[in-house]
Design an enzyme around this catalytic site. Sequence first.
Site, PDB file in Angstrom:
ATOM      1  CG  ASP A 173      -2.297   0.545   0.934  1.00 35.72           C
ATOM      2  OD1 ASP A 173      -2.388   1.773   0.769  1.00 35.72           O
ATOM      3  OD2 ASP A 173      -3.270  -0.219   0.886  1.00 35.72           O
ATOM      4  CG  HIS A 212      -5.467   3.474   1.387  1.00 35.68           C
ATOM      5  ND1 HIS A 212      -5.078   2.208   1.017  1.00 35.68           N
ATOM      6  CD2 HIS A 212      -6.796   3.542   1.155  1.00 35.68           C
ATOM      7  CE1 HIS A 212      -6.128   1.541   0.568  1.00 35.68           C
ATOM      8  NE2 HIS A 212      -7.184   2.327   0.650  1.00 35.68           N
ATOM      9  CB  SER A 250      -9.691  -0.274   0.759  1.00 37.41           C
ATOM     10  OG  SER A 250      -8.940   0.175  -0.308  1.00 37.41           O
TER      11      SER A 250
END
Length: 443
Positions: free
Chosen positions: A67, A102, A269
């Site tokens: 990520d 994120h 996600s």
Amino acid sequence: MGTGSTRRGVRRVVAATALGLLLTGTAAAPAVSAETIRQEQWYLDRMQAENMWKTSTGRGVTVAVIDTGVDGTNPDLIGRVLPGKNYATDQPGDEHTDYDGHGTGMAGLIAATGANGGGRGSFGLAPGAKILPIRLPESGKGANLIEGNKVFNGALAPAIRYATDHGAKVINISQAAREDTPEVAEAVKYALKKGSLIFAGVGNDAEQGNLLMYPAATPGVVGVAAVGKNLHRTDFSQYGPQVDMAAPGEDMVHACGGKTGLCETSGTSDATALASASAALIWSVHPTWTNNQVLRVMLNTIGGPTDGAKRNDAIGYGIVRPRIALQNPGDPGPADVYPLPDLAEAQQSASPAPTPSAKESEPAKAVAATKGDDGTPWLGIGLGVGALGVIGVAAAVVVRKRRTTAPPTPQPQQHPTPQQGFGPPPVMPGSIPPPPGRDSGTF
């Protein structure tokens, strides 16, 4: 993930990006009014997390988070984050520097310990698991679609191999591109051969094109869709033959990057992170099982479609239920046979780029491919993020990156009338019709 779609929620409006991660949104009302953050994590209640933790917390299992980096100084992640690998040389810092927030959010959903505020923080579904952070470059900087895909896939293939070679049983990829590459496909095969499982989100653009996304559609990758509090497919969650399973992905309160260290997000996600954490819970109790056996038990104990079908394009074979897998896993089956059909079909195909086709068979029968090819740069899969304060959510700036190309207009689909009380949500004018069948399940 998405290509610029916007979802209207009860408490807030979240916006997706075109190139890069779908991370920021606004919070219209406070999300945390209870005494602890844990009390706002509805999905852990529905999955009966505390009961599962009496049997397994994911201890002994490493989950790679490929990520934007993972901030191991987040109070809920202290002691959970390992040294990893940084492929984002275009960004300052290393794999422990989250340039977007994120990646830390995905790690929080998987392995947060609730330590923030003296035990009043957020929990991941597998708080005993370890996180291997692998940071990818910000592909949104690509000059065009081809360059964006090149940046993403060029880093993704070695990232998968690195995760496999450094002890990650589970590999979480909450990002995507609109095309695959032979290098990524070979890296996936390498990971499976070495004993890892890969989970990837199918995307958040169901209402804005619903195009096939990778690596969720890559043979051997488990494609994960999102369901909401009603256990139906969320309106943003993409659907199709690439969907293998689903998990909660709406109004998710969890640890993340940013000033407060807490966020509320929605997206595939989040669902992918819970699927990865579910695998960690099962593997922790059955450390001698292979990746194929862990996945087979996940599929055999899943909350499947209730319309009589073995699977549907909304939630695949069903909603992941690690609680059932821990209570009564059943026969894990052969150690060396991948239980989903797409990998064997792709290996048998003479075509270098198999076209997508529905998975209508049992998971153990290799009869259906799930691959396709369209082509735009990568996208992160978290739909929206609002930073949570100690007693509420601080409004965040809505970010929408400009779409570089408009997706083709999807053709309308005909679907049978769902049974009363179930089925997909009503089709709004201008939206993409949902797939047939009931997309609900139970935990």
